[in-house]
Design a protein around this motif. Structure first.
Motif, PDB file in Angstrom:
ATOM      1  N   GLU A  11      11.796   9.413 -13.612  1.00 35.27           N
ATOM      2  CA  GLU A  11      12.009  10.254 -12.433  1.00 35.27           C
ATOM      3  C   GLU A  11      10.760  10.299 -11.550  1.00 35.27           C
ATOM      4  OE1 GLU A  11      14.891  11.001 -15.457  1.00 35.27           O
ATOM      5  OE2 GLU A  11      12.685  11.147 -15.551  1.00 35.27           O
ATOM      6  N   GLN A  12       9.595  10.428 -12.184  1.00 41.94           N
ATOM      7  CA  GLN A  12       8.346  10.453 -11.429  1.00 41.94           C
ATOM      8  C   GLN A  12       8.140   9.132 -10.699  1.00 41.94           C
ATOM      9  OE1 GLN A  12       4.861  10.079 -13.789  1.00 41.94           O
ATOM     10  NE2 GLN A  12       3.461  10.968 -12.268  1.00 41.94           N
ATOM     11  N   PHE A  13       8.397   8.025 -11.396  1.00 38.22           N
ATOM     12  CA  PHE A  13       8.215   6.710 -10.799  1.00 38.22           C
ATOM     13  C   PHE A  13       9.157   6.516  -9.606  1.00 38.22           C
ATOM     14  CE2 PHE A  13       8.922   2.083 -10.585  1.00 38.22           C
ATOM     15  CZ  PHE A  13       7.606   1.659 -10.467  1.00 38.22           C
ATOM     16  N   ASN A  14      10.435   6.887  -9.782  1.00 42.27           N
ATOM     17  CA  ASN A  14      11.408   6.740  -8.706  1.00 42.27           C
ATOM     18  C   ASN A  14      11.050   7.602  -7.501  1.00 42.27           C
ATOM     19  OD1 ASN A  14      12.922   4.890 -10.133  1.00 42.27           O
ATOM     20  ND2 ASN A  14      14.327   6.420 -10.954  1.00 42.27           N
ATOM     21  N   GLU A  15      10.424   8.741  -7.751  1.00 42.28           N
ATOM     22  CA  GLU A  15      10.016   9.610  -6.652  1.00 42.28           C
ATOM     23  C   GLU A  15       8.927   8.945  -5.812  1.00 42.28           C
ATOM     24  OE1 GLU A  15      10.183  12.487  -4.011  1.00 42.28           O
ATOM     25  OE2 GLU A  15      11.548  12.311  -5.725  1.00 42.28           O
ATOM     26  N   PHE A  16       8.005   8.239  -6.471  1.00 53.09           N
ATOM     27  CA  PHE A  16       6.973   7.514  -5.727  1.00 53.09           C
ATOM     28  C   PHE A  16       7.598   6.385  -4.906  1.00 53.09           C
ATOM     29  CE2 PHE A  16       3.788   9.087  -8.978  1.00 53.09           C
ATOM     30  CZ  PHE A  16       3.070   9.840  -8.073  1.00 53.09           C
ATOM     31  N   LEU A  17       8.609   5.723  -5.472  1.00 53.18           N
ATOM     32  CA  LEU A  17       9.278   4.651  -4.723  1.00 53.18           C
ATOM     33  C   LEU A  17       9.942   5.188  -3.464  1.00 53.18           C
ATOM     34  CD1 LEU A  17      10.983   2.495  -7.525  1.00 53.18           C
ATOM     35  CD2 LEU A  17       8.803   2.107  -6.378  1.00 53.18           C
ATOM     36  N   LYS A  18      10.393   6.434  -3.511  1.00 51.28           N
ATOM     37  CA  LYS A  18      11.052   7.043  -2.352  1.00 51.28           C
ATOM     38  C   LYS A  18      10.043   7.579  -1.339  1.00 51.28           C
ATOM     39  CE  LYS A  18      15.126   8.573  -4.975  1.00 51.28           C
ATOM     40  NZ  LYS A  18      15.866   9.761  -5.462  1.00 51.28           N
ATOM     41  N   VAL A  84       4.588  -5.176  -7.109  1.00 55.02           N
ATOM     42  CA  VAL A  84       4.390  -4.528  -5.815  1.00 55.02           C
ATOM     43  C   VAL A  84       5.766  -4.217  -5.222  1.00 55.02           C
ATOM     44  CG1 VAL A  84       3.378  -4.728  -3.520  1.00 55.02           C
ATOM     45  CG2 VAL A  84       2.255  -5.823  -5.473  1.00 55.02           C
ATOM     46  N   PHE A  85       5.956  -2.956  -4.818  1.00 52.11           N
ATOM     47  CA  PHE A  85       7.201  -2.503  -4.210  1.00 52.11           C
ATOM     48  C   PHE A  85       6.948  -2.161  -2.747  1.00 52.11           C
ATOM     49  CE2 PHE A  85       7.243  -1.502  -8.659  1.00 52.11           C
ATOM     50  CZ  PHE A  85       8.544  -1.697  -9.096  1.00 52.11           C
ATOM     51  N   ARG A  86       7.919  -2.468  -1.911  1.00 55.43           N
ATOM     52  CA  ARG A  86       7.876  -1.993  -0.534  1.00 55.43           C
ATOM     53  C   ARG A  86       9.236  -1.386  -0.205  1.00 55.43           C
ATOM     54  NH1 ARG A  86       5.063  -3.861   4.984  1.00 55.43           N
ATOM     55  NH2 ARG A  86       5.970  -2.242   6.248  1.00 55.43           N
ATOM     56  N   ASP A  87       9.221  -0.136   0.259  1.00 54.46           N
ATOM     57  CA  ASP A  87      10.445   0.599   0.557  1.00 54.46           C
ATOM     58  C   ASP A  87      11.412   0.555  -0.614  1.00 54.46           C
ATOM     59  OD1 ASP A  87       9.546   1.253   3.132  1.00 54.46           O
ATOM     60  OD2 ASP A  87      10.215  -0.676   3.912  1.00 54.46           O
ATOM     61  N   GLY A  88      10.861   0.673  -1.830  1.00 50.53           N
ATOM     62  CA  GLY A  88      11.667   0.769  -3.037  1.00 50.53           C
ATOM     63  C   GLY A  88      12.107  -0.544  -3.630  1.00 50.53           C
ATOM     64  N   SER A  89      11.803  -1.679  -2.982  1.00 49.37           N
ATOM     65  CA  SER A  89      12.241  -2.986  -3.470  1.00 49.37           C
ATOM     66  C   SER A  89      11.044  -3.812  -3.940  1.00 49.37           C
ATOM     67  CB  SER A  89      12.977  -3.755  -2.376  1.00 49.37           C
ATOM     68  OG  SER A  89      14.154  -3.086  -1.992  1.00 49.37           O
ATOM     69  N   VAL A  90      11.254  -4.616  -4.982  1.00 44.74           N
ATOM     70  CA  VAL A  90      10.208  -5.496  -5.497  1.00 44.74           C
ATOM     71  C   VAL A  90       9.944  -6.614  -4.497  1.00 44.74           C
ATOM     72  CG1 VAL A  90       9.555  -7.072  -7.346  1.00 44.74           C
ATOM     73  CG2 VAL A  90      10.857  -5.014  -7.881  1.00 44.74           C
ATOM     74  N   VAL A  91       8.677  -6.798  -4.125  1.00 40.34           N
ATOM     75  CA  VAL A  91       8.323  -7.888  -3.218  1.00 40.34           C
ATOM     76  C   VAL A  91       7.350  -8.885  -3.853  1.00 40.34           C
ATOM     77  CG1 VAL A  91       8.774  -6.623  -1.088  1.00 40.34           C
ATOM     78  CG2 VAL A  91       6.523  -6.462  -2.139  1.00 40.34           C
ATOM     79  N   GLU A  92       6.619  -8.477  -4.871  1.00 33.14           N
ATOM     80  CA  GLU A  92       5.696  -9.389  -5.545  1.00 33.14           C
ATOM     81  C   GLU A  92       5.606  -9.010  -7.017  1.00 33.14           C
ATOM     82  OE1 GLU A  92       4.400 -12.013  -4.386  1.00 33.14           O
ATOM     83  OE2 GLU A  92       4.368 -11.787  -2.208  1.00 33.14           O
ATOM     84  N   SER A 122       9.730  -1.256   8.376  1.00 35.24           N
ATOM     85  CA  SER A 122       9.694  -2.258   7.323  1.00 35.24           C
ATOM     86  C   SER A 122      10.307  -3.575   7.751  1.00 35.24           C
ATOM     87  CB  SER A 122      10.451  -1.733   6.090  1.00 35.24           C
ATOM     88  OG  SER A 122      11.803  -1.479   6.411  1.00 35.24           O
ATOM     89  N   GLY A 123      11.008  -3.582   8.879  1.00 27.79           N
ATOM     90  CA  GLY A 123      11.608  -4.823   9.334  1.00 27.79           C
ATOM     91  C   GLY A 123      10.672  -5.695  10.125  1.00 27.79           C
ATOM     92  N   SER A 124       9.453  -5.274  10.361  1.00 27.66           N
ATOM     93  CA  SER A 124       8.542  -6.097  11.137  1.00 27.66           C
ATOM     94  C   SER A 124       8.269  -7.382  10.414  1.00 27.66           C
ATOM     95  CB  SER A 124       7.222  -5.351  11.388  1.00 27.66           C
ATOM     96  OG  SER A 124       6.590  -5.068  10.179  1.00 27.66           O
ATOM     97  N   GLY A 125       8.204  -8.472  11.187  1.00 31.77           N
ATOM     98  CA  GLY A 125       8.046  -9.769  10.554  1.00 31.77           C
ATOM     99  C   GLY A 125       6.641 -10.269  10.685  1.00 31.77           C
ATOM    100  N   GLY A 126       6.535 -11.608  10.907  1.00 35.33           N
ATOM    101  CA  GLY A 126       5.219 -12.208  11.049  1.00 35.33           C
ATOM    102  C   GLY A 126       4.841 -12.942   9.793  1.00 35.33           C
ATOM    103  N   SER A 127       4.076 -13.963   9.944  1.00 34.10           N
ATOM    104  CA  SER A 127       3.733 -14.795   8.804  1.00 34.10           C
ATOM    105  C   SER A 127       2.761 -14.148   7.861  1.00 34.10           C
ATOM    106  CB  SER A 127       3.150 -16.120   9.326  1.00 34.10           C
ATOM    107  OG  SER A 127       1.990 -15.880  10.078  1.00 34.10           O
TER     108      SER A 127
END
Length: 331
Positions: A11-18, A84-92, A122-127
């Motif tokens: 629960e604590q971990f999920n709260e940080f993701l939010k 590494v998570f961004r906006d709750g999703s795994v990215v790395e 979070s939708g900003s792009g760029g290389s």
């Protein structure tokens, strides 16, 4: 700026993701030697980069009651593992005590922290940043589109006026979703040419495990002649581990690894369909051929704006394992 936070419950971990745009998690164990070696480096990163509600660094003891459920949820089997998570999703995901690789991830993270602090979406792009995606990632998997060998990409039957196969894997948000799309003169999508069929050959730099394909298709909605408006793809045939691209006749005759029918309800508000694969058939993939058989409608062309591959990248050399082996037991 703060030290890493010790996780005590799911629960604590999920709260940080939010609550935090970016979360970096160090999965470790007290007996793990490599975990101890890289711990000071990780704490230094946390002290220099953490920001309230923007970037949070946490530690997850895989043997502690309450925290080990987090490790199980994200299928952590090697120690240390950094996710590494961004906006709750795994990215790395970094496996093993690899400061150089972790440093590379953190440099990208620093870039994203700057943008997040400035309030960019979070939708900003760029290389230089995290790739735009039109749909959430399946839990426990990451975007592995960067494993593509772009030099070997080949796309058959593409309209030359809308042609750059690398466009399909552009990290930026599609111009069709941008508020300033009318100002963009560059066509950042692909259309078929003489009919609705396309054949895309995608080689990878290492063997991957492929879980999901995300396809974004954003045909115009203006009132035009139906024959002139491109369609979204409907039927896909997937062929794995081919040494080169197929011809259209060959693709019609060979049994595919999987056939996918995309329904109208599969497309989300971003024009993206997340296509789950028969994971057991996509475990050791070095190349993938996507055959767009037909489109969803009566038009003559098919349009694709973006493609993302979701799964697990090839294994790297591991410096620590979850099992208590060797001299780690005594540490």
């Amino acid at each position: 700026m703060a030290k890493p936070i010790e996780i005590t419950s799911v629960e604590q971990f999920n709260e940080f993701l939010k609550s935090s745009r970016i979360v970096v998690a160090d999965f470790y164990a007290t007996w793990c030697g490599p975990c101890k070696q890289i711990a000071p480096f990780y704490e230094q990163l946390s002290n220099s980069l953490s920001r309230p509600k923007v970037a949070t660094f946490v530690k997850v003891n895989t043997e502690a009651e309450g925290a080990k459920a987090v490790a199980a949820e994200y299928r952590v089997t090697h120690l240390p593992t950094f996710i590494v998570f961004r906006d709750g999703s795994v990215v790395e995901r970094v496996k093993g005590a690899n400061p150089k690789e972790l440093q590379t991830i953190v440099e990208t993270l620093s870039h994203n922290i700057e943008h997040a602090t400035q309030g960019e979406g979070s939708g900003s792009g760029g290389s230089g940043g995290i790739a735009w995606r039109g749909a959430d990632l399946p839990r426990g998997y990451i975007d592995i589109s960067d494993t593509i060998d772009v030099r070997g990409l080949e796309l058959l039957n593409a309209d030359e006026s809308h042609f750059s196969v690398r466009t399909l894997f552009n990290k930026s948000k599609p111009s069709a979703l941008s508020k300033d799309k009318a100002e963009s003169s560059e066509k950042d999508w692909v259309e078929s040419d003489t009919d609705e069929q396309l054949l895309l050959y995608t080689p990878f730099n290492s063997a991957i495990k492929l879980h999901t394909i995300q396809i974004t298709s954003l045909p115009p909605t203006d009132d035009e002649d139906d024959d002139d408006v491109p369609m979204r793809p409907r039927t896909l045939k997937l062929f794995t581990n081919r040494p080169h691209n197929l011809g259209f006749d060959e693709a019609d005759d060979i049994d595919p690894t999987q056939t996918i029918e995309i329904g109208e309800n599969d497309w989300n508000s971003n024009g993206t369909a997340s296509l789950g694969l028969r994971f057991v058939r996509f475990q050791n993939i070095t190349s993938l051929v996507i055959f767009v058989v037909d489109g969803d409608g009566d038009g003559e062309k098919v349009r694709i704006d973006r493609i993302r591959f979701i799964g697990e990248s090839g294994e790297k050399r591991e410096m620590g394992k979850l099992e208590k082996i060797g001299d780690q037991q005594g540490e």
